[in-house]
Structure formats: structure tokens, C-alpha cells
Design a protein around this motif. Structure first.
Motif, PDB file in Angstrom:
ATOM      1  N   LYS A 206       0.824  -1.208   0.000  1.00  0.00           N
ATOM      2  CA  LYS A 206       0.000   0.000   0.000  1.00  0.00           C
ATOM      3  C   LYS A 206       0.859   1.259   0.000  1.00  0.00           C
ATOM      4  N   THR A 207       1.976   1.185   0.698  1.00  0.00           N
ATOM      5  CA  THR A 207       2.859   2.348   0.787  1.00  0.00           C
ATOM      6  C   THR A 207       3.477   2.689  -0.555  1.00  0.00           C
ATOM      7  N   ILE A 208       4.043   1.698  -1.238  1.00  0.00           N
ATOM      8  CA  ILE A 208       4.733   1.995  -2.493  1.00  0.00           C
ATOM      9  C   ILE A 208       3.752   2.268  -3.633  1.00  0.00           C
ATOM     10  N   LEU A 209       2.570   1.676  -3.579  1.00  0.00           N
ATOM     11  CA  LEU A 209       1.600   1.920  -4.642  1.00  0.00           C
ATOM     12  C   LEU A 209       0.849   3.228  -4.470  1.00  0.00           C
ATOM     13  N   SER A 210       0.814   3.749  -3.246  1.00  0.00           N
ATOM     14  CA  SER A 210       0.115   5.016  -3.017  1.00  0.00           C
ATOM     15  C   SER A 210       0.978   6.222  -3.356  1.00  0.00           C
ATOM     16  N   GLY A 211       2.300   6.025  -3.429  1.00  0.00           N
ATOM     17  CA  GLY A 211       3.183   7.154  -3.697  1.00  0.00           C
ATOM     18  C   GLY A 211       3.209   7.597  -5.133  1.00  0.00           C
ATOM     19  N   GLY A 212       3.043   6.665  -6.089  1.00  0.00           N
ATOM     20  CA  GLY A 212       3.016   7.027  -7.495  1.00  0.00           C
ATOM     21  C   GLY A 212       4.312   6.749  -8.233  1.00  0.00           C
ATOM     22  N   ILE A 213       5.438   6.774  -7.541  1.00  0.00           N
ATOM     23  CA  ILE A 213       6.717   6.578  -8.224  1.00  0.00           C
ATOM     24  C   ILE A 213       6.829   5.160  -8.774  1.00  0.00           C
ATOM     25  N   VAL A 214       6.528   4.166  -7.969  1.00  0.00           N
ATOM     26  CA  VAL A 214       6.643   2.780  -8.403  1.00  0.00           C
ATOM     27  C   VAL A 214       5.611   2.460  -9.480  1.00  0.00           C
ATOM     28  N   THR A 215       4.386   2.925  -9.313  1.00  0.00           N
ATOM     29  CA  THR A 215       3.354   2.641 -10.312  1.00  0.00           C
ATOM     30  C   THR A 215       3.686   3.303 -11.647  1.00  0.00           C
ATOM     31  N   ASP A 216       4.167   4.538 -11.621  1.00  0.00           N
ATOM     32  CA  ASP A 216       4.555   5.202 -12.866  1.00  0.00           C
ATOM     33  C   ASP A 216       5.725   4.484 -13.531  1.00  0.00           C
ATOM     34  N   ALA A 217       6.698   4.080 -12.728  1.00  0.00           N
ATOM     35  CA  ALA A 217       7.838   3.350 -13.279  1.00  0.00           C
ATOM     36  C   ALA A 217       7.411   1.998 -13.837  1.00  0.00           C
ATOM     37  N   LEU A 218       6.430   1.367 -13.194  1.00  0.00           N
ATOM     38  CA  LEU A 218       5.927   0.082 -13.694  1.00  0.00           C
ATOM     39  C   LEU A 218       5.272   0.248 -15.059  1.00  0.00           C
ATOM     40  N   VAL A 219       4.483   1.310 -15.219  1.00  0.00           N
ATOM     41  CA  VAL A 219       3.847   1.570 -16.514  1.00  0.00           C
ATOM     42  C   VAL A 219       4.899   1.858 -17.582  1.00  0.00           C
ATOM     43  N   ARG A 220       5.929   2.617 -17.222  1.00  0.00           N
ATOM     44  CA  ARG A 220       6.999   2.905 -18.189  1.00  0.00           C
ATOM     45  C   ARG A 220       7.718   1.625 -18.597  1.00  0.00           C
ATOM     46  N   SER A 221       8.023   0.773 -17.634  1.00  0.00           N
ATOM     47  CA  SER A 221       8.729  -0.467 -17.950  1.00  0.00           C
ATOM     48  C   SER A 221       7.897  -1.362 -18.859  1.00  0.00           C
ATOM     49  N   ILE A 222       6.604  -1.437 -18.609  1.00  0.00           N
ATOM     50  CA  ILE A 222       5.742  -2.255 -19.470  1.00  0.00           C
ATOM     51  C   ILE A 222       5.724  -1.699 -20.888  1.00  0.00           C
ATOM     52  N   GLY A 223       5.606  -0.378 -21.026  1.00  0.00           N
ATOM     53  CA  GLY A 223       5.610   0.227 -22.351  1.00  0.00           C
ATOM     54  C   GLY A 223       6.936   0.027 -23.074  1.00  0.00           C
ATOM     55  N   ILE A 224       8.045   0.261 -22.374  1.00  0.00           N
ATOM     56  CA  ILE A 224       9.371   0.082 -22.985  1.00  0.00           C
ATOM     57  C   ILE A 224       9.583  -1.368 -23.388  1.00  0.00           C
ATOM     58  N   THR A 225       9.154  -2.293 -22.547  1.00  0.00           N
ATOM     59  CA  THR A 225       9.341  -3.708 -22.853  1.00  0.00           C
ATOM     60  C   THR A 225       8.519  -4.129 -24.060  1.00  0.00           C
ATOM     61  N   LEU A 226       7.266  -3.710 -24.128  1.00  0.00           N
ATOM     62  CA  LEU A 226       6.407  -4.096 -25.253  1.00  0.00           C
ATOM     63  C   LEU A 226       6.911  -3.501 -26.565  1.00  0.00           C
ATOM     64  N   VAL A 227       7.173  -2.191 -26.560  1.00  0.00           N
ATOM     65  CA  VAL A 227       7.626  -1.540 -27.795  1.00  0.00           C
ATOM     66  C   VAL A 227       9.002  -2.049 -28.202  1.00  0.00           C
ATOM     67  N   GLY A 228       9.918  -2.130 -27.242  1.00  0.00           N
ATOM     68  CA  GLY A 228      11.266  -2.587 -27.550  1.00  0.00           C
ATOM     69  C   GLY A 228      11.301  -4.021 -28.048  1.00  0.00           C
ATOM     70  N   THR A 229      10.523  -4.910 -27.430  1.00  0.00           N
ATOM     71  CA  THR A 229      10.502  -6.309 -27.860  1.00  0.00           C
ATOM     72  C   THR A 229       9.942  -6.439 -29.267  1.00  0.00           C
ATOM     73  N   ALA A 230       8.848  -5.735 -29.552  1.00  0.00           N
ATOM     74  CA  ALA A 230       8.264  -5.786 -30.899  1.00  0.00           C
ATOM     75  C   ALA A 230       9.242  -5.268 -31.948  1.00  0.00           C
ATOM     76  N   LEU A 231       9.901  -4.144 -31.659  1.00  0.00           N
ATOM     77  CA  LEU A 231      10.869  -3.584 -32.603  1.00  0.00           C
ATOM     78  C   LEU A 231      12.066  -4.516 -32.786  1.00  0.00           C
ATOM     79  N   SER A 232      12.564  -5.067 -31.712  1.00  0.00           N
ATOM     80  CA  SER A 232      13.730  -5.955 -31.797  1.00  0.00           C
ATOM     81  C   SER A 232      13.414  -7.216 -32.588  1.00  0.00           C
ATOM     82  N   ILE A 233      12.249  -7.797 -32.350  1.00  0.00           N
ATOM     83  CA  ILE A 233      11.873  -9.002 -33.099  1.00  0.00           C
ATOM     84  C   ILE A 233      11.750  -8.685 -34.584  1.00  0.00           C
ATOM     85  N   ALA A 234      11.117  -7.550 -34.909  1.00  0.00           N
ATOM     86  CA  ALA A 234      10.962  -7.183 -36.317  1.00  0.00           C
ATOM     87  C   ALA A 234      12.313  -6.989 -36.995  1.00  0.00           C
TER      88      ALA A 234
END
Length: 314
Positions: free
Chosen positions: A89-117
Motif C-alpha cells: 500500500k505504501t509503495i503503490l500510493s506514492g506514485g513513483i513505483v506505479t509510474d515506473a511500472l507503466v513505463r517499464s511495461i511500455g518500454i518492454t512491449l515496444v522494444g521487444t516488438a521492434l527488436s523481433i521485427a
């Protein structure tokens, strides 16, 4: 040795001496393992499983523990007596970890698709015989496995391309792996040439052959290579430390800052940190592990088929 001929089969009967000679020529690994050997293998496998699973259980248990339990167990708890979700609850209420999690998911999806192509298209091109400058391009890719660029030259290239401070700096410098390129190229070269020639006789071009013939046959190796790329993008933090500001850090960089360097998580909502520091650190580790671990069960069946077919047959 006696031989009996019974059409349409041939039965070979070996005498006692011939059987002993045949048994002596058999490799050790073809012999039936003894009970002691099987027991030893089972014991070793059990120890390996314990060594792998135990740290995960300790991390999860510590993230669910209270300050009193952590202090009583010298900082690490296997099974908490009074589990609590205060750390999450502490780390998810602060916003830093949740924002970083969203960034990591986006970077991983876009980067993996581009790398495979990029990897699949380059591997298909290099697998075609008679390609102009094909050997030169292949050797250029192989040399990157032996001579990797340094930090300063890479930084200067990223800077001159205007990628500093952008998410592209976290993807493009590592978009293509020579190792993965060689695996997919070897796999494509083992596809029967008759299939590709038949498609070409039907009027299909290279892109159509790649899309309708090569890709359906390469699902296993592409799935494995995609997992390699995804894990690399998810765990990467060094490029983020060099090229982007803290407001664009992925989860791996936040994990490094907080767990390894001991930096505190800024609570943008102003909430008090009710959970102990050790529990918060372990909770960040759990959150960083769960998303990528969820992918493994779906791709496990492709590991042996994909990697071995691409690496051994080539």
C-alpha cells in the motif's frame, strides 16, 4: 554368433561373448542408471529447487511482515505470523513505483516488438544465398559479439542522434542482438528451400514469403527470442541511468535506487510510511519480478524446440 533369415525381417542372435562385446561398446549414458544414481540425481535436483525457491519465499515473506517480526528474525522472514499488505500500500500510493511500472511495461512491449521485427528481417535477408555484401554484413554483425562499444562512444552516438532524455535511448541502442540474429538465421536456413521456391513461383515477393511462409514456421524460435529481448528490456537500468532523467526512469532503475542505494520513496500523496523499510524494499522486488515471471509459463514449451533447432542444426 548365429544369424537367422526370416523374410521379410532379419533376426540376429548374439551369443554370450557377442553380447558382452556389444555391451562393452555402449556409452555410459546409454546404460540403465542404478538406484543409487537415481537417488543422487533426485537429491541434487531437490537441493537446486530449494536453493532457487527459498530466496523467493524469503522476499515474499519479508514484504508481508511487520517491523517486530523483521527485527526478531534479523531482517528476513520466511513465514510471517501476522501478514500485512502495508508495504504494498505504501509503495503503490506514492506514485513513483506505479509510474515506473507503466513505463517499464511500455518500454518492454515496444522494444521487444521492434527488436523481433529487426532481427527477423535481417536474419531472413542474411539467410538468402547470393545476397550482395551478405558475408560482409554477417561478419559485421558477428564482430559486435567480440568487440562491444564502450560507454563514451555509445553516449556520444546517442547524443549526436538527439536521443538524450527520450525513451528511444532506452530501446534503440540495444534493439538488435547478434546472438539472437544468428539463432534465427540458422533456423530460417533449415527451412526447406522447396517451400520458398514454390512461393516465389506463385509470384510472392520476399516480404510475402517472410510473412506467410517463414513466420508461421518460426513461431517457436521467435517466441524464445522475444522472451530474451523482453527480459533484457525489463531488467535494463544502465541506459536509464545514462540517458534519461529521474522522471522517466523504468522500474529497474527505481528498484536499484531504493533497494541497493537505500534511497527513500517519495510519497507524492503525503502519506506516512507505516510499513518498515525492509518490507518496502522486498515489496518493490516482488512487484518488479511478478510481471516478467507471468510470461515464462506461456513460453516454456518453446524453449527446447526454439533454441536447439536454431542453434544446433545451423
Amino acid at each position: 554368433m548365429t544369424v537367422e533369415m526370416n523374410a521379410p525381417t532379419t533376426v540376429v542372435r548374439l551369443g554370450a561373448k557377442g553380447a558382452k562385446r556389444l555391451k562393452a561398446r555402449r556409452p555410459v549414458w546409454m546404460e540403465k542408471p542404478s538406484v543409487a544414481a537415481q537417488g543422487a540425481k533426485g537429491l541434487v535436483l531437490l537441493l537446486v529447487c530449494v536453493a532457487v525457491i527459498y530466496p523467493f519465499l524469503v522476499v515474499i515473506g519479508t514484504s508481508l511482515s511487520t517491523q517486530q517480526e523483521i527485527a526478531a528474525n534479523n531482517g528476513f522472514v520466511l513465514i510471517p505470523q501476522h501478514p500485512t499488505l502495508d508495504a504494498y500500500k505504501t509503495i503503490l500510493s506514492g506514485g513513483i513505483v506505479t509510474d515506473a511500472l507503466v513505463r517499464s511495461i511500455g518500454i518492454t512491449l515496444v522494444g521487444t516488438a521492434l527488436s523481433i521485427a529487426l532481427t527477423v528481417m535481417m536474419a531472413y535477408g542474411l539467410s538468402r544465398r547470393g545476397l550482395l555484401w551478405g558475408n560482409f554484413l554477417l561478419m559485421t554483425a558477428l564482430l559486435t559479439m567480440l568487440f562491444t562499444p564502450g560507454i563514451i562512444p555509445t553516449f556520444l552516438v546517442v547524443k549526436e542522434l538527439g536521443l538524450l532524455g527520450t525513451y528511444a535511448a532506452l530501446i534503440l541502442p540495444t534493439a538488435l542482438s547478434a546472438f539472437n540474429l544468428i539463432i534465427i538465421r540458422s533456423f530460417i536456413m533449415n527451412i526447406p528451400a522447396e517451400l520458398l521456391e514454390a512461393a516465389r513461383l506463385d509470384g510472392a515477393g520476399d516480404m510475402r514469403i517472410l510473412w506467410h511462409v517463414v513466420l508461421p514456421l518460426s513461431k517457436a524460435v521467435i517466441a524464445v527470442i522475444g522472451l530474451f529481448y523482453a527480459v533484457g528490456y525489463w531488467n535494463a537500468f544502465f541506459n536509464a541511468m545514462l540517458y534519461v532523467d529521474s522522471d522517466k526512469w523504468p522500474l529497474a532503475m527505481v528498484l536499484r535506487q531504493y533497494v541497493l542505494l537505500g534511497s527513500s520513496i517519495d510519497q507524492s500523496a503525503g502519506a506516512e510510511i507505516a510499513a518498515p523499510s525492509q518490507a518496502i524494499q522486498m515489496a518493490v522486488v516482488v512487484i518488479s519480478l511478478v510481471p516478467i515471471l507471468c510470461v515464462y509459463p506461456f513460453l516454456q514449451k518453446y524453449f527446447t524446440k526454439g533454441v536447439l533447432t536454431g542453434a544446433v542444426k545451423g
